[in-house]
Design an enzyme around this catalytic site. Structure first.
Site, PDB file in Angstrom:
ATOM      1  N   SER A  31     -26.003  73.183  61.654  1.00 59.98           N
ATOM      2  CA  SER A  31     -25.384  71.870  61.398  1.00 59.98           C
ATOM      3  C   SER A  31     -26.421  70.764  61.420  1.00 59.98           C
ATOM      4  O   SER A  31     -26.184  69.661  61.933  1.00 59.98           O
ATOM      5  CB  SER A  31     -24.272  71.574  62.409  1.00 59.98           C
TER       6      SER A  31
ATOM      7  N   SER B 139     -19.291  66.764  61.465  1.00 58.38           N
ATOM      8  CA  SER B 139     -20.077  67.682  60.636  1.00 58.38           C
ATOM      9  C   SER B 139     -19.242  68.597  59.754  1.00 58.38           C
ATOM     10  O   SER B 139     -19.800  69.383  58.984  1.00 58.38           O
ATOM     11  CB  SER B 139     -21.012  68.529  61.503  1.00 58.38           C
TER      12      SER B 139
ATOM     13  N   LYS C  63     -20.236  68.569  56.176  1.00 61.06           N
ATOM     14  CA  LYS C  63     -21.249  69.428  55.557  1.00 61.06           C
ATOM     15  C   LYS C  63     -20.623  70.549  54.720  1.00 61.06           C
ATOM     16  O   LYS C  63     -21.333  71.169  53.918  1.00 61.06           O
ATOM     17  CB  LYS C  63     -22.169  70.021  56.628  1.00 61.06           C
TER      18      LYS C  63
END
Length: 459
Positions: free
Chosen positions: A117, A57, A60
């Protein structure tokens, strides 16, 4: 003889059964780490810094960077409602369970992606910016190239494991640094321990670290089985800001402990006084940038009047492409990002001039004459109308607005003549060489992005 064979095969059979029944032992994700002095980008400590690994993640960070850019360029508005697709709603956890067909504001989706997230929110944001996740991923990779992230390739907007989706500890540290300095007005979102999405409160996946480590204010955690527990953290103490990136932790506690130790070591060894060297704002539009975006993906899109309506696309003709090339050839200067007054996506929006974005402009030359002298002469005989985009306290802010206006209206302003009027305490930006119809059309588009624009006739 049979008895002998039986005696020989018995141990072999037992060994085979043990091998068949033994649990599969997976290789531990590889450890990598970088400690960086955020003030000038110096790497203070590294281990496996350039090894291609799964970012999870941490991906992101790029998704959110491009969303912030889209808000600044006028492609998105923080209060714009985004229609949730079946693809976005179906993304696996971590997620905030967005409903297919539901409408959520960009503001809430940013909170969900940055703080929780959420994979579904990341995909929804990608689709809102580029129309599809696939198109957004192309934009992510253009951005990675423009930023100099040479060992990073994105395959999706959320970071779930996919073949060919990889990055390095060094690249993720540099991306984290860009979030801090390129979009300081938005960076505060990463330090929030919790936030509201509608009536729901969600909690930061990084809150334990933020609560435990002095000066920590972000940035992002990540976890998949292939990646292990990853983290990019920034902390500031007494004017010293450090970034630590780590891949391959065995658990969240292991990751937090290792990163905290790297930060403490970094602060002990950091030089107290370092000249701040901000990263140069990347030109994400072309070769890898403007021309690639305009020609390959179409002109920048207008935000639809009705949320969820397909975004309008326009193609460029040869003259506009030539003008785009001229703009790129003339790009210079870097803005002071401390001038940013970007909208606070947590809700305390600051309305006002768009911050200096550091993206260049074309045909800007400052006159040496007295206050009020025009930088370029107005060719009154060409076409009868012009537009005024207002006054700016610095040339960098003017350049940023000029470039954004061109991207918003590629069919008109790329063919217009830019004029800068130097006044006592400001610079006045105008475009001339337009018909009245084109001037009105340009201003409507620019005002649609909530920027100042006025049409005037040239007599």
């Amino acid at each position: 003889m049979t008895h002998i064979v039986s005696r020989m095969c018995g141990p072999i059979l037992i060994a085979v059964l043990v091998l068949v029944q033994a649990p599969v032992v997976r290789a531990s994700p590889q450890y990598a780490a970088v400690t960086m002095d955020a003030r000038d980008g110096t790497v203070m400590h590294s281990r496996n810094a350039d090894t291609h690994l799964h970012p999870a993640s941490l991906t992101k960070m790029m998704t959110l960077y491009l969303v912030f850019e889209a808000i600044e360029s006028g492609e998105l508005d923080v209060d714009q409602k985004v229609l949730i697709s079946a693809k976005a709603a179906a993304e696996p956890s971590s997620k905030v369970y967005l409903k297919k067909g539901g409408r959520y504001s960009v503001r809430y989706l940013i909170r969900a992606a940055a703080i929780r997230s959420a994979n579904d929110a990341a995909t929804a944001l990608a689709e809102a910016v580029s129309g599809s996740e696939e198109a957004f991923v192309r934009r992510m990779n253009i951005a990675a190239t423009a930023m100099g992230l040479r060992s990073t390739v994105f395959k999706n907007a959320h970071g779930l494991t996919e073949i060919g989706h990889f990055s390095t500890a060094r690249d993720m540290a540099n991306l984290g640094r860009r979030l801090i300095y390129d979009y300081p007005g938005y960076y505060n979102i990463f330090s929030r321990r919790s936030t509201m999405i509608g009536s729901r409160e969600i909690y930061n996946t990084n809150r334990a670290f933020l609560n435990a480590v002095r000066g920590a204010d972000g940035i992002k955690t990540g976890y998949t089985r292939a990646a292990g527990f990853n983290q990019v953290v920034s902390a500031e103490r007494s004017g010293v800001r450090l970034i630590v990136t780590m891949f391959g932790g065995k658990s969240a506690a292991d990751r937090n402990s290792r990163v905290a130790k790297l930060l403490e070591e970094g602060f002990r060894n950091a030089t107290p006084h370092v000249v701040l060297v901000r990263p140069k704002m990347p030109l994400i539009y072309d070769s890898e940038s403007l021309i690639t975006k305009l020609v390959s993906y179409g002109a920048p899109r207008l935000r639809p009047d009705v949320p969820g309506r397909p975004l309008a696309q326009e193609r460029l003709d040869d003259r506009e492409i030539a003008n785009a090339e001229a703009i790129l050839a003339d790009v210079t200067g870097q803005a002071d990002s401390s001038a940013s007054d970007a909208a606070d996506i947590g809700g305390e929006a600051a309305q006002g001039d768009v911050p200096a974005a550091g993206r260049g402009g074309a045909n800007l030359t400052e006159a040496d004459g007295a206050d009020g002298d025009e930088v370029a002469e107005i060719d009154e005989g060409k076409l009868p109308a012009g537009i005024s985009l207002g006054r700016f306290g610095t040339m960098n802010n003017l350049i940023a607005r000029s470039t954004k206006a061109k991207l918003i209206t590629p069919g008109t302003l790329f063919g217009a003549r830019q004029v800068v009027v130097k006044e006592r305490n400001a610079f006045h930006l105008k475009f001339i060489g337009l018909s009245a119809d084109k001037a009105n059309e340009s201003c409507l588009r620019i005002k649609h992005r909530k920027y100042t624009c006025d049409v005037y006739l040239i007599e």
